[in-house]
Design a protein around this motif. Structure first.
Motif, PDB file in Angstrom:
ATOM      1  N   ALA A   1       0.830  -1.206   0.000  1.00  0.00           N
ATOM      2  CA  ALA A   1       0.000   0.000   0.000  1.00  0.00           C
ATOM      3  C   ALA A   1       0.865   1.256   0.000  1.00  0.00           C
ATOM      4  N   ASP A   2       1.914   1.253   0.818  1.00  0.00           N
ATOM      5  CA  ASP A   2       2.813   2.414   0.882  1.00  0.00           C
ATOM      6  C   ASP A   2       3.536   2.623  -0.447  1.00  0.00           C
ATOM      7  N   THR A   3       3.951   1.519  -1.068  1.00  0.00           N
ATOM      8  CA  THR A   3       4.632   1.620  -2.356  1.00  0.00           C
ATOM      9  C   THR A   3       3.711   2.232  -3.402  1.00  0.00           C
ATOM     10  N   LYS A   4       2.485   1.766  -3.449  1.00  0.00           N
ATOM     11  CA  LYS A   4       1.510   2.290  -4.411  1.00  0.00           C
ATOM     12  C   LYS A   4       1.277   3.784  -4.185  1.00  0.00           C
ATOM     13  N   THR A   5       1.088   4.161  -2.922  1.00  0.00           N
ATOM     14  CA  THR A   5       0.832   5.567  -2.592  1.00  0.00           C
ATOM     15  C   THR A   5       2.026   6.449  -2.952  1.00  0.00           C
ATOM     16  N   ASN A   6       3.216   6.008  -2.573  1.00  0.00           N
ATOM     17  CA  ASN A   6       4.412   6.823  -2.817  1.00  0.00           C
ATOM     18  C   ASN A   6       4.743   6.936  -4.303  1.00  0.00           C
ATOM     19  N   LEU A   7       4.539   5.853  -5.044  1.00  0.00           N
ATOM     20  CA  LEU A   7       4.806   5.903  -6.483  1.00  0.00           C
ATOM     21  C   LEU A   7       3.808   6.819  -7.187  1.00  0.00           C
ATOM     22  N   GLU A   8       2.565   6.784  -6.748  1.00  0.00           N
ATOM     23  CA  GLU A   8       1.553   7.670  -7.338  1.00  0.00           C
ATOM     24  C   GLU A   8       1.873   9.127  -7.017  1.00  0.00           C
ATOM     25  N   LYS A   9       2.339   9.364  -5.798  1.00  0.00           N
ATOM     26  CA  LYS A   9       2.707  10.724  -5.392  1.00  0.00           C
ATOM     27  C   LYS A   9       3.880  11.231  -6.229  1.00  0.00           C
ATOM     28  N   LYS A  10       4.886  10.389  -6.427  1.00  0.00           N
ATOM     29  CA  LYS A  10       6.051  10.789  -7.217  1.00  0.00           C
ATOM     30  C   LYS A  10       5.681  11.018  -8.677  1.00  0.00           C
ATOM     31  N   ALA A  11       4.775  10.191  -9.190  1.00  0.00           N
ATOM     32  CA  ALA A  11       4.335  10.359 -10.573  1.00  0.00           C
ATOM     33  C   ALA A  11       3.606  11.693 -10.746  1.00  0.00           C
ATOM     34  N   ALA A  12       2.796  12.041  -9.740  1.00  0.00           N
ATOM     35  CA  ALA A  12       2.074  13.316  -9.789  1.00  0.00           C
ATOM     36  C   ALA A  12       3.046  14.489  -9.722  1.00  0.00           C
ATOM     37  N   GLU A  13       4.064  14.367  -8.858  1.00  0.00           N
ATOM     38  CA  GLU A  13       5.071  15.421  -8.737  1.00  0.00           C
ATOM     39  C   GLU A  13       5.861  15.567 -10.035  1.00  0.00           C
ATOM     40  N   GLU A  14       6.193  14.439 -10.635  1.00  0.00           N
ATOM     41  CA  GLU A  14       6.936  14.462 -11.892  1.00  0.00           C
ATOM     42  C   GLU A  14       6.127  15.145 -12.988  1.00  0.00           C
TER      43      GLU A  14
ATOM     44  N   HIS B   1       3.779  17.311 -12.494  1.00  0.00           N
ATOM     45  CA  HIS B   1       3.675  18.717 -12.103  1.00  0.00           C
ATOM     46  C   HIS B   1       4.900  19.495 -12.575  1.00  0.00           C
ATOM     47  N   PHE B   2       6.088  18.945 -12.307  1.00  0.00           N
ATOM     48  CA  PHE B   2       7.319  19.619 -12.708  1.00  0.00           C
ATOM     49  C   PHE B   2       7.459  19.655 -14.231  1.00  0.00           C
ATOM     50  N   LYS B   3       6.998  18.616 -14.895  1.00  0.00           N
ATOM     51  CA  LYS B   3       7.061  18.587 -16.362  1.00  0.00           C
ATOM     52  C   LYS B   3       6.222  19.723 -16.943  1.00  0.00           C
ATOM     53  N   THR B   4       5.048  19.926 -16.355  1.00  0.00           N
ATOM     54  CA  THR B   4       4.167  21.008 -16.795  1.00  0.00           C
ATOM     55  C   THR B   4       4.812  22.363 -16.546  1.00  0.00           C
ATOM     56  N   MET B   5       5.394  22.515 -15.352  1.00  0.00           N
ATOM     57  CA  MET B   5       6.046  23.780 -15.012  1.00  0.00           C
ATOM     58  C   MET B   5       7.248  24.040 -15.907  1.00  0.00           C
ATOM     59  N   ASN B   6       8.053  23.026 -16.128  1.00  0.00           N
ATOM     60  CA  ASN B   6       9.260  23.198 -16.936  1.00  0.00           C
ATOM     61  C   ASN B   6       8.925  23.584 -18.371  1.00  0.00           C
ATOM     62  N   LYS B   7       7.850  23.039 -18.887  1.00  0.00           N
ATOM     63  CA  LYS B   7       7.426  23.380 -20.243  1.00  0.00           C
ATOM     64  C   LYS B   7       7.102  24.868 -20.325  1.00  0.00           C
ATOM     65  N   PHE B   8       6.414  25.374 -19.334  1.00  0.00           N
ATOM     66  CA  PHE B   8       6.035  26.792 -19.295  1.00  0.00           C
ATOM     67  C   PHE B   8       7.253  27.679 -19.082  1.00  0.00           C
ATOM     68  N   PHE B   9       8.086  27.315 -18.135  1.00  0.00           N
ATOM     69  CA  PHE B   9       9.280  28.110 -17.845  1.00  0.00           C
ATOM     70  C   PHE B   9      10.240  28.125 -19.038  1.00  0.00           C
ATOM     71  N   ASN B  10      10.400  26.972 -19.685  1.00  0.00           N
ATOM     72  CA  ASN B  10      11.280  26.904 -20.854  1.00  0.00           C
ATOM     73  C   ASN B  10      10.744  27.762 -21.995  1.00  0.00           C
ATOM     74  N   ALA B  11       9.428  27.770 -22.137  1.00  0.00           N
ATOM     75  CA  ALA B  11       8.820  28.602 -23.179  1.00  0.00           C
ATOM     76  C   ALA B  11       9.120  30.076 -22.931  1.00  0.00           C
ATOM     77  N   ALA B  12       9.098  30.481 -21.658  1.00  0.00           N
ATOM     78  CA  ALA B  12       9.408  31.875 -21.312  1.00  0.00           C
ATOM     79  C   ALA B  12      10.863  32.191 -21.613  1.00  0.00           C
ATOM     80  N   GLU B  13      11.746  31.257 -21.337  1.00  0.00           N
ATOM     81  CA  GLU B  13      13.168  31.483 -21.602  1.00  0.00           C
ATOM     82  C   GLU B  13      13.468  31.530 -23.097  1.00  0.00           C
ATOM     83  N   GLU B  14      12.614  30.899 -23.886  1.00  0.00           N
ATOM     84  CA  GLU B  14      12.792  30.903 -25.339  1.00  0.00           C
ATOM     85  C   GLU B  14      11.931  31.973 -26.015  1.00  0.00           C
ATOM     86  N   GLU B  15      11.185  32.718 -25.190  1.00  0.00           N
ATOM     87  CA  GLU B  15      10.279  33.763 -25.674  1.00  0.00           C
ATOM     88  C   GLU B  15       9.267  33.218 -26.684  1.00  0.00           C
ATOM     89  N   ASP B  16       8.799  32.021 -26.392  1.00  0.00           N
ATOM     90  CA  ASP B  16       7.767  31.400 -27.212  1.00  0.00           C
ATOM     91  C   ASP B  16       6.419  31.781 -26.597  1.00  0.00           C
TER      92      ASP B  16
END
Length: 275
Positions: free
Chosen positions: A135-148, A150-165
């Protein structure tokens, strides 16, 4: 209650040392083998650890792999002494999964094995512990997947700003409006406009201001975009950015106190963290 200590990792971490006597479990070893195999299967099913194990014909593991699995299973990192008990090879300091299996099972086969009267109680506790690990493994893996994600979404936006897209920035904001003022945890809490300022991307800075970004927001160092801009005020592009920020009413954050006695430079440390 009968005192009995299971010595192998991770069982000694999750099991009590006193067990109730019950009906005799005469054929205990096969039952202990099942629950131990359940733990090994959980390790094999782990997306990161299992992927590496499946590539190894001998199912070799190093301590980092066991630490990753253990942390996700709610066990914390594996103590060094417990890893040494698995007798890792001297060349690569790795152990075979079969060695780990034998280490866990050996106690239940020797003369110091639990009596038949408490074997059933121990087995039940091990089964319960395994259910919790799953149960802990399932919960923690789901949490990490959600965080990953989240960061992927943020990085896409931040990178677009750095490229002035600007077009891509708008697409990101349309899908996730929260991106406009979200501080990036991997960049010391910097918002997108702060990153655009540091990258000297005037178009992106203007665009984010037009989108009504919060210029008063501070990062983990209590700095705003204007603090960052003022660090390089002599630069021609940055001087223009400063004018834009000041015209939009961007305040300066108080910042953290510098420790001059240790020659600590806040600006350099902060820049290193968010770059």
């Amino acid at each position: 209650m009968t005192t009995y200590k299971v010595k192998s990792w991770p069982w000694r971490k999750v099991l009590p040392e006193e067990f109730e006597e019950g009906d005799e479990l005469k054929e205990a070893v096969p039952e202990f083998e099942k629950v131990i195999q359940g733990l090994l299967d959980l390790c094999l099913e782990h997306p990161r650890v299992g992927k590496k194990l499946k590539k190894s014909p001998s199912k070799l593991m190093d301590k980092d792999m066991l630490d990753i699995f253990a942390d996700d299973a709610g066990l914390g990192f594996m103590p060094d002494d417990d890893y040494k008990e698995l007798k890792p090879d001297k060349k690569m300091y790795m152990v075979k999964m079969d060695t780990w299996r034998n280490n866990m099972l050996s106690q239940f086969k020797k003369r110091k094995a639990p009596s038949a009267k408490i074997a059933g109680s121990i087995l039940k506790k091990m089964q319960e512990a395994l259910v919790k690990m799953k149960a802990d493994t399932k919960t923690n893996l789901e949490k990490k997947a959600a965080e990953e994600a989240h960061f992927k979404t943020m990085n896409k936006f931040f990178n677009a700003a750095e490229e002035e897209d600007l077009e891509l920035m708008d697409e990101c904001l349309k899908a996730d409006p929260w991106l406009l003022n979200e501080g990036h945890k991997q960049k010391a809490g910097a918002t997108c406009v702060m990153i655009a300022v540091r990258a000297k991307k005037l178009k992106s800075v203007k665009h984010l201001i037009e989108k009504k970004c919060d210029l008063a927001k501070e990062d983990n160092f209590n700095w705003t975009s204007l603090n960052w801009a003022n660090e390089d005020a002599e630069d021609e592009v940055m001087a223009e950015i400063i004018k834009v920020l000041e015209a939009a009413g961007c305040p300066e954050g108080e910042g953290e106190d510098d420790d001059d006695s240790d020659d600590f430079n806040l600006a350099e440390a902060a820049a290193e963290m968010i770059s």
